[in-house]
Design a protein around this motif. Structure first.
Motif, mmCIF file in Angstrom:
data_model
loop_
_atom_site.group_PDB
_atom_site.id
_atom_site.type_symbol
_atom_site.label_atom_id
_atom_site.label_comp_id
_atom_site.label_asym_id
_atom_site.label_seq_id
_atom_site.Cartn_x
_atom_site.Cartn_y
_atom_site.Cartn_z
ATOM 1 N N ARG A 86 0.828 -1.206 0.000
ATOM 2 C CA ARG A 86 0.000 0.000 0.000
ATOM 3 C C ARG A 86 0.863 1.259 0.000
ATOM 4 N N GLU A 87 1.971 1.219 0.712
ATOM 5 C CA GLU A 87 2.856 2.393 0.753
ATOM 6 C C GLU A 87 3.485 2.642 -0.617
ATOM 7 N N LYS A 88 3.888 1.563 -1.300
ATOM 8 C CA LYS A 88 4.458 1.710 -2.642
ATOM 9 C C LYS A 88 3.416 2.275 -3.615
ATOM 10 N N LEU A 89 2.175 1.853 -3.477
ATOM 11 C CA LEU A 89 1.110 2.406 -4.306
ATOM 12 C C LEU A 89 0.963 3.904 -4.056
ATOM 13 N N ALA A 90 0.997 4.288 -2.770
ATOM 14 C CA ALA A 90 0.871 5.711 -2.422
ATOM 15 C C ALA A 90 2.052 6.502 -2.978
ATOM 16 N N TYR A 91 3.262 5.933 -2.909
ATOM 17 C CA TYR A 91 4.441 6.595 -3.474
ATOM 18 C C TYR A 91 4.274 6.834 -4.975
ATOM 19 N N SER A 92 3.751 5.834 -5.687
ATOM 20 C CA SER A 92 3.585 5.983 -7.135
ATOM 21 C C SER A 92 2.555 7.061 -7.462
ATOM 22 N N ILE A 93 1.506 7.169 -6.653
ATOM 23 C CA ILE A 93 0.497 8.220 -6.850
ATOM 24 C C ILE A 93 1.120 9.597 -6.644
ATOM 25 N N ILE A 94 1.939 9.727 -5.594
ATOM 26 C CA ILE A 94 2.581 11.006 -5.283
ATOM 27 C C ILE A 94 3.589 11.390 -6.357
ATOM 28 N N LYS A 95 4.414 10.455 -6.755
ATOM 29 C CA LYS A 95 5.521 10.756 -7.671
ATOM 30 C C LYS A 95 5.055 11.039 -9.085
ATOM 31 N N HIS A 96 4.032 10.314 -9.557
ATOM 32 C CA HIS A 96 3.641 10.400 -10.965
ATOM 33 C C HIS A 96 2.289 11.080 -11.194
ATOM 34 N N ASN A 97 1.732 11.724 -10.141
ATOM 35 C CA ASN A 97 0.468 12.451 -10.265
ATOM 36 C C ASN A 97 -0.684 11.565 -10.733
ATOM 37 N N TYR A 98 -0.664 10.291 -10.327
ATOM 38 C CA TYR A 98 -1.783 9.416 -10.666
ATOM 39 C C TYR A 98 -3.012 9.821 -9.847
ATOM 40 N N PRO A 99 -4.199 9.626 -10.399
ATOM 41 C CA PRO A 99 -5.411 9.874 -9.599
ATOM 42 C C PRO A 99 -5.559 8.788 -8.544
ATOM 43 N N PHE A 100 -6.287 9.097 -7.484
ATOM 44 C CA PHE A 100 -6.512 8.086 -6.445
ATOM 45 C C PHE A 100 -7.241 6.876 -7.006
ATOM 46 N N SER A 101 -8.078 7.085 -8.033
ATOM 47 C CA SER A 101 -8.835 5.981 -8.642
ATOM 48 C C SER A 101 -7.930 5.006 -9.390
ATOM 49 N N TYR A 102 -6.660 5.357 -9.554
ATOM 50 C CA TYR A 102 -5.687 4.474 -10.213
ATOM 51 C C TYR A 102 -5.683 3.090 -9.580
ATOM 52 N N VAL A 103 -5.866 3.037 -8.254
ATOM 53 C CA VAL A 103 -5.801 1.743 -7.556
ATOM 54 C C VAL A 103 -7.030 0.898 -7.823
ATOM 55 N N GLU A 104 -8.086 1.500 -8.382
ATOM 56 C CA GLU A 104 -9.315 0.737 -8.657
ATOM 57 C C GLU A 104 -9.402 0.303 -10.114
ATOM 58 N N HIS A 105 -8.454 0.741 -10.953
ATOM 59 C CA HIS A 105 -8.487 0.350 -12.357
ATOM 60 C C HIS A 105 -8.311 -1.161 -12.488
ATOM 61 N N LYS A 106 -9.118 -1.784 -13.331
ATOM 62 C CA LYS A 106 -9.076 -3.246 -13.465
ATOM 63 C C LYS A 106 -7.704 -3.722 -13.939
ATOM 64 N N GLY A 107 -7.122 -2.982 -14.899
ATOM 65 C CA GLY A 107 -5.809 -3.385 -15.396
ATOM 66 C C GLY A 107 -4.746 -3.337 -14.311
ATOM 67 N N GLY A 579 -0.209 22.495 -11.319
ATOM 68 C CA GLY A 579 -1.086 22.412 -12.483
ATOM 69 C C GLY A 579 -1.308 20.985 -12.940
ATOM 70 N N ARG A 580 -0.323 20.117 -12.698
ATOM 71 C CA ARG A 580 -0.492 18.702 -13.057
ATOM 72 C C ARG A 580 -1.334 17.971 -12.019
ATOM 73 N N VAL A 581 -1.130 18.327 -10.749
ATOM 74 C CA VAL A 581 -1.910 17.687 -9.689
ATOM 75 C C VAL A 581 -3.375 18.083 -9.810
ATOM 76 N N LEU A 582 -3.617 19.405 -9.961
ATOM 77 C CA LEU A 582 -4.987 19.904 -10.063
ATOM 78 C C LEU A 582 -5.286 20.196 -11.529
ATOM 79 N N SER A 583 -5.333 19.150 -12.346
ATOM 80 C CA SER A 583 -5.582 19.294 -13.779
ATOM 81 C C SER A 583 -7.077 19.409 -14.038
ATOM 82 N N LYS A 584 -7.416 19.573 -15.316
ATOM 83 C CA LYS A 584 -8.830 19.712 -15.678
ATOM 84 C C LYS A 584 -9.620 18.433 -15.412
ATOM 85 N N LEU A 589 -10.699 17.773 -6.655
ATOM 86 C CA LEU A 589 -9.739 17.380 -5.629
ATOM 87 C C LEU A 589 -9.736 18.399 -4.497
ATOM 88 N N LEU A 590 -9.799 17.936 -3.268
ATOM 89 C CA LEU A 590 -9.792 18.830 -2.110
ATOM 90 C C LEU A 590 -8.452 19.550 -2.013
#
Length: 610
Positions: A86-107, A579-584, A589-590
């Motif tokens: 879970r921590e590695k997943l959180a790191y990848s979200i932080i580093k690469h600006n992935y959305p939180f929903s990334y962890v729910e993607h089927k792929g 601008g990448r974190v808070l994209s269109k 995002l809070l």
């Protein structure tokens, strides 16, 4: 294995007294329990299974603990550390600006399940909670580091408007750590509701500093030239002055962003020469206007064998550096434009020889401005010793251009000089100290630079005295012997009778008085030493680290001054990440999540642009 074979295994496993099933390579038989119940434990995880009714339940368990496809003796499958996953997943979200929903993607889930079958998928809310947990943990670590910083902390701050039109305030700290490495950390990236007056921004700033516990460590704050920033500095200084924590009562607190001043100077000049560069701008627009024109222009370049490697650039009128790059590339293809005018009758905006000569002069004048702006705004955040002689170079170029025989160029330089004098008639004193603390230059470079300028001897002497006296004032009040001496009243703990002596401290005062008479300060000793070779590369921070033993107090002053940021680029660089974190695609995002994502990325990965 077929169903019949499995049944035979189950029947013969204990009935015949032999362990014929393959599972017994991975399970240990346990003593028969009450009621004749036979059990077996997994050698991988120790889990106990019933063995009375066959081995199918144990077979189903095997892949969880062993790699059955690997040849050779049984190999235990490494258990999954779910917390680390879970921590590695959180790191990848932080580093690469992935959305939180990334962890729910089927792929994503299929991939992780393929890599380890014990993976337990998480939801976006869990991922968000993990990111906030990392943010809180790293904030605590950074707080502790800031508390241990022996020197002062310099600040930069700026405002940014997001795609949702919310105003964000970025606060960045700059300091030299215990290893004499210049550090930069984004402390806050907080949404600020309007109005954005200087007084309100100062209140937020005061709360930020109190939260981080560094209000007593503030040295300088670097800001752009927005009017509200003057009010901000005054309010902040008044607050810090109440606790008597301002350096020299705030004489050196406010530092103006050098890149912003340079921009104002150049923009003022470009207003005068707009007509001189219009033909170049129209020529570039013509060439870039269609594919056929681009092809014809490329043929002209090929025919003339021009190989400068530059692009045909179109400028953005509000960005003077793009105008410089446009003029620079146009000059490189000057002959190609001339040939295009001969082969294409629709090309009407070709500059005359006189206009090309003017463009060349303008480009030469703007080149040092461009180079210095690039240097000041570099991602490596240069130390402040680069400030003085680069500002001096700008002043020299402007004064030279004023005497140009071309009235347009001369008029441009005069307008630039007005803006220069408004902000830099007196160079920033505390940033000027930095070049003196470069052992290759010291005060001689200050004297030399002022002598080269067109100023009267009296004015030059006044400017030198301001820098010289200001530097001694800072050293004596904050770093020199006077700031480290104190007298104390001796009291006896064995008697209730007061032992106060009105002359208590006379001995230490006399000792210090003699020391001042007989010894020179570390600053004076340093200035009297010969300069190092100015042509040699030198890491100024490393020099002062190596000379701590010789100049213990002066090295502390050098450390603090050299950490002063010349520009606000450190705060501005966080806006591109914001601008990448808070994209269109993430406008809901809070603001608390935006701050956590951006700050945690800076603390963990130093705002890498990846």
């Amino acid at each position: 294995m077929s169903g019949n074979d499995e049944h035979e295994d189950e029947v013969s496993s204990f009935g015949s007294g032999k362990h014929s099933s393959v599972v017994w390579s991975y399970f240990d038989k346990l003593p028969v329990g009450p009621g004749g119940i036979q059990k077996a434990s997994c050698t991988g995880c120790g889990k106990v299974f019933s063995a009375n009714s066959g081995t199918s339940n144990m077979k189903r368990h095997l892949p969880k603990c062993f790699d059955l496809n690997e040849p050779g003796p049984p190999k235990k499958r490494a258990p999954l550390d779910q917390e680390m996953y879970r921590e590695k997943l959180a790191y990848s979200i932080i580093k690469h600006n992935y959305p939180f929903s990334y962890v729910e993607h089927k792929g994503t889930r299929d991939l992780h399940k393929f890599l380890h079958r014990d993976v337990k998928p998480i939801t976006r809310n869990t991922a968000k909670a993990d990111v906030l947990k990392i943010y809180d943990r790293e904030k605590t670590i950074l707080k502790e580091k800031l508390q241990k910083v022996n020197g002062r902390v310099c600040l930069t701050t700026d405002l940014w408007s997001s795609i949702t039109t919310d105003g964000y305030m970025a606060l960045t700290a700059h300091y030299v750590d215990e290893n004499w490495v210049l550090r930069k950390k984004v402390l806050n990236f907080k949404v600020i509701p309007p109005p954005h007056s200087g007084k309100i921004l100062a209140e937020y700033m005061i709360n930020f500093l109190a939260d981080w516990g560094i209000q007593k460590k503030v040295f300088t704050i670097t800001l752009d030239n927005a009017k509200y920033n003057d009010v901000l500095v005054n309010c902040l200084s008044s607050h810090l002055r109440l606790n008597n924590v301002l350096v020299c009562d705030g004489d050196f607190t406010h530092v103006r962003c050098s890149a912003h001043v340079l921009n104002l100077i150049v923009q003022e000049g470009l207003k005068v020469i707009e007509g001189a560069i219009e033909k170049v701008r129209e020529s570039v627009k013509f060439v870039r206007g269609s594919g056929a024109r681009k092809y014809k222009f490329a043929e002209c370049i090929h025919h003339l064998s021009l190989q400068c490697g530059k692009y045909v650039r179109q400028d953005i009128v509000t960005r003077w550096n793009s105008t410089y790059l446009m003029l620079d590339s146009a000059l490189a293809y000057r002959k190609a434009y001339a040939r295009l005018a001969l082969v294409d009758s629709s090309y009407k905006s070709f500059p005359t020889e006189k206009e090309w000569a003017r463009v060349e002069t303008i480009t030469e004048l703007l080149k040092p401005f461009y180079n210095i702006t690039t240097l000041f705004s570099g991602s490596s955040y240069p130390t402040s010793n680069l400030y003085f002689h680069n500002v001096w170079r700008i002043q020299m170029r402007i004064e030279d251009a004023i005497n140009n025989t071309d009235n347009v160029i001369s008029g441009m330089a005069k307008e630039m000089k007005k803006k220069f004098d408004k902000y830099w008639e007196n160079y920033s004193m505390v940033l000027s100290f930095a070049v003196v603390l470069d052992p290759r230059y010291k005060f001689k470079v200050v004297e030399f630079c002022f002598k080269k300028l067109n100023m009267e001897d009296k004015v030059r002497k006044e400017k030198l005295d301001i820098i010289f006296n200001g530097m001694h004032k800072l050293y004596d009040k904050e770093y020199g012997i006077f700031s480290t001496t104190s007298s104390s009243t001796v009291k006896s703990s064995n008697t209730s009778v007061s032992t106060r002596d009105d002359l208590d401290g006379l001995e230490s005062f006399t000792s210090e008085f003699k020391k001042v008479e007989n010894e020179k300060s570390q600053l004076d000793m340093y200035l009297e030493e010969p300069e190092l070779n100015r042509r040699e590369e030198l890491d100024v921070l490393q020099y002062w680290k190596d000379n701590q033993g010789r100049y213990p107090q002066l090295s502390l002053m050098a450390r603090d001054i050299l950490s002063i940021p010349i520009t606000t680029v450190a705060s501005e660089s966080s806006f591109s990440i914001g601008g990448r974190v808070l994209s269109k695609y993430r406008t809901s995002l809070l603001s608390s999540s935006v701050e956590a994502l951006l700050c945690a990325r800076d603390w963990l990965f130093d705002l890498e642009g990846r």
